[in-house]
Design an enzyme around this catalytic site. Structure first.
Site, PDB file in Angstrom:
ATOM      1  N   LYS A  57      -0.381  63.613   6.359  1.00 50.71           N
ATOM      2  CA  LYS A  57       0.340  62.975   5.253  1.00 50.71           C
ATOM      3  C   LYS A  57      -0.572  61.927   4.609  1.00 50.71           C
ATOM      4  O   LYS A  57      -1.233  61.158   5.322  1.00 50.71           O
ATOM      5  CB  LYS A  57       1.616  62.321   5.793  1.00 50.71           C
ATOM      6  CG  LYS A  57       2.523  61.726   4.718  1.00 50.71           C
ATOM      7  CD  LYS A  57       3.803  61.146   5.337  1.00 50.71           C
ATOM      8  CE  LYS A  57       4.776  60.676   4.262  1.00 50.71           C
ATOM      9  NZ  LYS A  57       6.031  60.114   4.835  1.00 50.71           N
ATOM     10  N   SER A  72      10.434  61.682   2.515  1.00 51.51           N
ATOM     11  CA  SER A  72       9.204  61.616   1.774  1.00 51.51           C
ATOM     12  C   SER A  72       8.086  62.536   2.264  1.00 51.51           C
ATOM     13  O   SER A  72       7.170  62.818   1.500  1.00 51.51           O
ATOM     14  CB  SER A  72       8.680  60.173   1.802  1.00 51.51           C
ATOM     15  OG  SER A  72       8.258  59.812   3.100  1.00 51.51           O
ATOM     16  N   SER A  99      12.425  60.276   6.623  1.00 43.72           N
ATOM     17  CA  SER A  99      11.348  60.948   5.899  1.00 43.72           C
ATOM     18  C   SER A  99      10.613  62.033   6.675  1.00 43.72           C
ATOM     19  O   SER A  99       9.811  62.767   6.104  1.00 43.72           O
ATOM     20  CB  SER A  99      10.322  59.916   5.412  1.00 43.72           C
ATOM     21  OG  SER A  99      10.800  59.269   4.258  1.00 43.72           O
TER      22      SER A  99
END
Lengths: 95, 497
Positions: free
Chosen positions: B78, B159, B183
């Site tokens: 990420k 997210s 997330s």
């Protein structure tokens, strides 16, 4: 709670954000909606509850107060938008 | 050998160990997959050359007799984890071109264990969002398509939307995510994969771009419970550079995966039945409870009375901490710096330079949240908003502490809906409702895992969530493995490499 344009301007100033005049009414509406949503917390009795400060109940660890790193100006300044020798540089401003 | 990119981490590790294929072949299959499905927008910065180089090194190490848990396993990272020498953006314009000169502790741990990094995965800007539509670098597309509207692009959740989309579409074997209010778990549910948010403090936050420091926690996203257990074993660990990283040994998270749930007590919190939740989500929840019952668990109804206070409290605590954390982006030390406005040669003040840089560098959702944060922390409102929310947070944590005196794990739906269309995205507070089932565990700091348990009537994956006691990821993964075995989820997305 209804947020006014003036409150938007104050929050933007605190957050160091330039907000266009045209966006202020929209933001007032959006911030009012969020604050309206969180207001339901007022219905909860928290008079005998302490604020939660750590979910793991950890106490701060102590360490020796000694220099462990430093003298690396190139690594530190590697991403600076502007620099002069080993210093960050900012644009000249008219105060 | 084809389709190596579709292997689980456990299967790929076994194949590598037996010499059935090389890390280079495995990595090449992922690089090819990334090329083939680049339209998903899952990666902000793919690093195929670095990946193949790292794969060669892994092959050389294996030849030399080295054996570490993730040797030669290709992962996506990420783009919130700082990676030395590779651009790290947090999906924000304000960090465009930022190339860290250091490596986050979690990715350092993964590299120590031999992992190969394929690149940096897209996310919501500064991890603020539940649909991966707030990234400056474009939307991420969910590789699943609904039966009724196959042409409609769906959100992957957020997210960690790039992570979820890439794992589901078989672009990588696993990925790192971070979870502040859901997330990891919410996008895992939307994309039909497994995602684990560990106990707060289990993984070091050092080197992860901060959103809300009392909530942020890194965790694994993968295609099985076992793979999450393997990844967590590498990601977790004490770190002197994070004062909230907990100094307890990292157990073997795979140790009890096959122990079953016989004799365990599972709680179903009655407050997780919300208005407007589709009947099929309620049914899948009850079906999941039945699967655990069939394997010998006792299922009881429990109450977590402050469940519905978690989301409003979160939307005070998280923006407050974000406004403080994001104060560092000022155009002086790194990242984007705005030019003086309207063709003027100079800013009128240094503060004007900060505010213009931040106004141009942050997207709309980030600006909203840091303004809310600045407001609830401002003089006269601190007690009414911020301290009130932190008091409510104590009540939420107490609910879980009391529940875990009765039960070993808690079972809930992960989300109140399946993935929605990018163009039919709800706005404002309605969007926040996506996280109604994931935020309570974040507020209490306890571990949670989402795994796919079935498909909606429209053919989209639905996730269920298990919550466990603090630092009992071993026990949580054990229940999750039982549920995964019973659910037998084998459906795959329409877009898959």
């Amino acid at each position: 709670m209804s947020i006014t344009r003036e409150t938007v301007e104050q929050a933007a100033r605190l957050a160091r954000l330039t907000v266009a005049d045209a966006d202020k009414d929209r933001l007032a509406g959006e911030l009012s909606a969020i604050l309206g949503f969180v207001e339901q917390l007022n219905a909860i009795d928290t008079s005998d509850v302490e604020p939660l400060t750590s979910v793991v109940g950890a106490t701060a660890r102590m360490r020796k107060d000694a220099v462990t790193a430093g003298d690396e100006p190139e690594r530190i300044l590697a991403n600076a938008p502007d620099r002069v020798t080993d210093f960050y540089a900012v644009p000249k401003v008219v105060e | 050998m084809t389709d190596l990119n579709r292997l689980t981490i456990a299967a790929a590790s076994a194949g590598l160990a037996k010499g059935e294929f090389s890390a280079r072949e495995l990595t090449q299959s992922c690089v090819d997959a990334m090329d083939a499905l680049s339209d998903l927008g899952a990666f902000i910065t793919p690093t195929p050359d670095l990946a193949l180089e790292a794969a060669d090194q892994a092959d050389a190490k294996r030849k030399g007799g080295e054996d570490v848990p993730l040797l030669g396993i290709p992962l996506g990272i990420k783009d919130l984890f700082c990676t030395e020498g590779v651009q790290t953006t947090a999906a924000s314009k304000i960090l465009q071109g930022f190339v860290p000169t250091y490596e986050s502790s979690v990715t350092t741990n993964l590299l120590r264990d031999g992992a190969v990094f394929l690149g940096k995965l897209n996310l919501d800007e500064f991890a603020m969002g539940s649909s991966n539509t707030t990234s400056y670098y474009g939307n991420v597309v969910n590789p699943w398509q609904s039966a009724s509207k196959p042409d409609m692009q769906l959100v992957p959740g957020g997210s960690s939307g790039g992570s979820a989309s890439a794992v589901a579409a078989r672009l990588c074997l696993g990925a790192t995510g971070t979870d502040t209010g859901g997330s990891i778990r919410q996008p895992a549910a939307f994309c039909g994969i497994t995602g684990l948010k560990p106990t707060y403090g289990r993984c070091s936050r050092w080197g992860i771009v901060a959103f809300a420091s009392s909530l942020d926690q890194a965790g694994p996203m993968a295609r099985s419970v076992e793979d999450c257990a393997i990844l967590l074993g590498s990601m977790a660990g004490f770190d002197a550079k994070d004062t909230t990283a907990v100094d307890t040994p990292v157990p073997d998270y795979t140790a009890e995966l096959s122990a079953g749930v016989k004799g365990l007590k599972i709680g179903l919190p009655r407050e997780y039945r919300v208005d407007g939740m589709p009947a099929e989500i309620e049914q899948l929840w009850q079906q999941s409870a039945q699967w655990l019952r069939d394997q010998g668990a006792e299922v009881v109804e429990i109450s977590l009375p402050h469940t519905h206070s978690a989301l409003p409290a979160y939307y005070i605590v998280a923006p407050a901490e974000a406004s403080s954390n994001l104060a560092r982006y000022d155009g002086v030390r790194y990242g984007f710096r705005a030019d003086a406005p309207d063709g003027l040669p100079e800013f009128s003040s240094l503060e004007d330079m900060y505010a213009t840089t931040r106004g141009e560098g942050f997207g709309a959702e980030v600006q909203r949240r840091i303004m809310i944060g600045a407001y609830v922390l401002s003089a006269g409102y601190y007690d009414a908003y911020y301290n009130k929310a932190r008091r409510v947070r104590s009540l939420i944590a107490r609910d879980f502490t009391e529940a875990f005196e009765q039960v070993d794990a808690i079972l809930t739906p992960t989300t109140p809906s399946a993935a929605f269309g990018i163009t039919e995205e709800p706005s404002g507070v309605e969007m926040y409702m996506n996280d109604v089932f994931t935020v309570p565990a974040s507020m209490a700091g306890i571990p949670g895992i989402s795994l796919p348990a079935g498909l909606s009537s429209d053919g989209l994956p639905l996730g269920v969530q298990l919550l466990g006691r603090p630092f009992d990821e071993v026990g949580l993964l054990r229940v999750a493995q039982s549920l995964e075995d019973a659910a037998g989820f084998t459906a795959t997305p329409q877009l898959m490499a």
